[in-house]
Design a protein around this motif. Sequence first.
Motif, PDB file in Angstrom:
ATOM      1  N   THR A  43       0.795  -1.224   0.000  1.00 47.30           N
ATOM      2  CA  THR A  43       0.000   0.000   0.000  1.00 47.30           C
ATOM      3  C   THR A  43       0.825   1.270   0.000  1.00 47.30           C
ATOM      4  O   THR A  43       0.285   2.348  -0.162  1.00 47.30           O
ATOM      5  CB  THR A  43      -0.928   0.033   1.238  1.00 47.30           C
ATOM      6  OG1 THR A  43      -0.121  -0.034   2.406  1.00 47.30           O
ATOM      7  CG2 THR A  43      -1.928  -1.093   1.210  1.00 47.30           C
ATOM      8  N   ASN A  91       2.596   3.905  -3.853  1.00 49.63           N
ATOM      9  CA  ASN A  91       1.936   3.857  -5.149  1.00 49.63           C
ATOM     10  C   ASN A  91       1.080   5.106  -5.346  1.00 49.63           C
ATOM     11  O   ASN A  91       1.028   5.976  -4.487  1.00 49.63           O
ATOM     12  CB  ASN A  91       1.127   2.568  -5.319  1.00 49.63           C
ATOM     13  CG  ASN A  91       0.035   2.413  -4.287  1.00 49.63           C
ATOM     14  OD1 ASN A  91      -0.551   3.391  -3.837  1.00 49.63           O
ATOM     15  ND2 ASN A  91      -0.249   1.192  -3.903  1.00 49.63           N
ATOM     16  N   HIS A 133      -2.113   5.299  -5.502  1.00 53.34           N
ATOM     17  CA  HIS A 133      -3.475   5.134  -4.995  1.00 53.34           C
ATOM     18  C   HIS A 133      -3.955   6.360  -4.202  1.00 53.34           C
ATOM     19  O   HIS A 133      -5.130   6.707  -4.257  1.00 53.34           O
ATOM     20  CB  HIS A 133      -3.575   3.872  -4.147  1.00 53.34           C
ATOM     21  CG  HIS A 133      -4.953   3.601  -3.650  1.00 53.34           C
ATOM     22  ND1 HIS A 133      -5.957   3.131  -4.470  1.00 53.34           N
ATOM     23  CD2 HIS A 133      -5.514   3.772  -2.433  1.00 53.34           C
ATOM     24  CE1 HIS A 133      -7.068   3.019  -3.768  1.00 53.34           C
ATOM     25  NE2 HIS A 133      -6.826   3.389  -2.530  1.00 53.34           N
ATOM     26  N   ASP A 134      -3.042   7.006  -3.492  1.00 54.39           N
ATOM     27  CA  ASP A 134      -3.426   8.167  -2.684  1.00 54.39           C
ATOM     28  C   ASP A 134      -3.946   9.323  -3.524  1.00 54.39           C
ATOM     29  O   ASP A 134      -4.638  10.202  -3.010  1.00 54.39           O
ATOM     30  CB  ASP A 134      -2.242   8.658  -1.849  1.00 54.39           C
ATOM     31  CG  ASP A 134      -1.850   7.666  -0.765  1.00 54.39           C
ATOM     32  OD1 ASP A 134      -2.638   6.739  -0.490  1.00 54.39           O
ATOM     33  OD2 ASP A 134      -0.759   7.809  -0.205  1.00 54.39           O
ATOM     34  N   GLN A 154      -5.706   8.825  -6.434  1.00 54.51           N
ATOM     35  CA  GLN A 154      -6.835   8.374  -7.244  1.00 54.51           C
ATOM     36  C   GLN A 154      -8.075   9.211  -6.963  1.00 54.51           C
ATOM     37  O   GLN A 154      -8.362   9.557  -5.835  1.00 54.51           O
ATOM     38  CB  GLN A 154      -7.119   6.899  -6.957  1.00 54.51           C
ATOM     39  CG  GLN A 154      -8.043   6.266  -7.950  1.00 54.51           C
ATOM     40  CD  GLN A 154      -8.129   4.752  -7.757  1.00 54.51           C
ATOM     41  OE1 GLN A 154      -7.503   4.177  -6.873  1.00 54.51           O
ATOM     42  NE2 GLN A 154      -8.903   4.113  -8.590  1.00 54.51           N
ATOM     43  N   ASP A 207       4.381  -0.970 -11.300  1.00 48.16           N
ATOM     44  CA  ASP A 207       2.977  -0.710 -11.635  1.00 48.16           C
ATOM     45  C   ASP A 207       2.792  -0.189 -13.059  1.00 48.16           C
ATOM     46  O   ASP A 207       1.787  -0.477 -13.704  1.00 48.16           O
ATOM     47  CB  ASP A 207       2.364   0.296 -10.660  1.00 48.16           C
ATOM     48  CG  ASP A 207       2.201  -0.260  -9.255  1.00 48.16           C
ATOM     49  OD1 ASP A 207       2.379  -1.486  -9.061  1.00 48.16           O
ATOM     50  OD2 ASP A 207       1.906   0.532  -8.344  1.00 48.16           O
ATOM     51  N   GLY A 262      -7.042   5.825 -11.909  1.00 48.04           N
ATOM     52  CA  GLY A 262      -5.885   5.013 -11.574  1.00 48.04           C
ATOM     53  C   GLY A 262      -5.388   4.128 -12.699  1.00 48.04           C
ATOM     54  O   GLY A 262      -4.421   3.395 -12.529  1.00 48.04           O
ATOM     55  N   HIS A 263      -6.028   4.188 -13.867  1.00 48.00           N
ATOM     56  CA  HIS A 263      -5.625   3.358 -15.003  1.00 48.00           C
ATOM     57  C   HIS A 263      -4.711   4.131 -15.953  1.00 48.00           C
ATOM     58  O   HIS A 263      -4.898   5.332 -16.155  1.00 48.00           O
ATOM     59  CB  HIS A 263      -6.853   2.867 -15.773  1.00 48.00           C
ATOM     60  CG  HIS A 263      -7.657   1.883 -14.997  1.00 48.00           C
ATOM     61  ND1 HIS A 263      -8.736   2.250 -14.246  1.00 48.00           N
ATOM     62  CD2 HIS A 263      -7.521   0.538 -14.848  1.00 48.00           C
ATOM     63  CE1 HIS A 263      -9.258   1.188 -13.667  1.00 48.00           C
ATOM     64  NE2 HIS A 263      -8.527   0.131 -14.008  1.00 48.00           N
TER      65      HIS A 263
END
Length: 139
Positions: free
Chosen positions: A19, A22, A24-25, A27, A91, A108-109
């Motif tokens: 976690t 990346n 993700h934060d 997104q 990633d 996120g893509h």
Amino acid sequence: MLKSLMTEIFGVGPHPEETSGNLHDLQWEKRVIVIFSDPARLKSDAQLGALRADTDALRQRDLAIFTVDNNEVRPAFGSDFVPQAHTLRKDLGCAPGAFALVLVGKDGHVKSRYDDVVDPDVIFAEIDSMPMRQAEIHR
């Protein structure tokens, strides 16, 4: 949700490497451009300079830019968050030493990948054609 329940009940959560570091934060808040540096940094510096020349366009499109040079990641625009180089490489599928620009949408893509310097207007036009950006424009 299951991971949060496990953390709350048992004190066990996902492995920190799963976690941390990346994108993700960011997104749903930011579109992200990651510039992977070439060995001489000629392409990566040229690309970053071209993008930074229009900070209003970057801001309007909610962009965050990061540069990755070997194992060092630098926030270049729009975020103070510092993801980990190895996580970004894994990633986004970019090998060390090769120039690449990767555009990641708010979902996120990965939306685009370029292996040569690209005119910022091409990137901006691509972003502006995305459904989420169209909705933002019409608001």
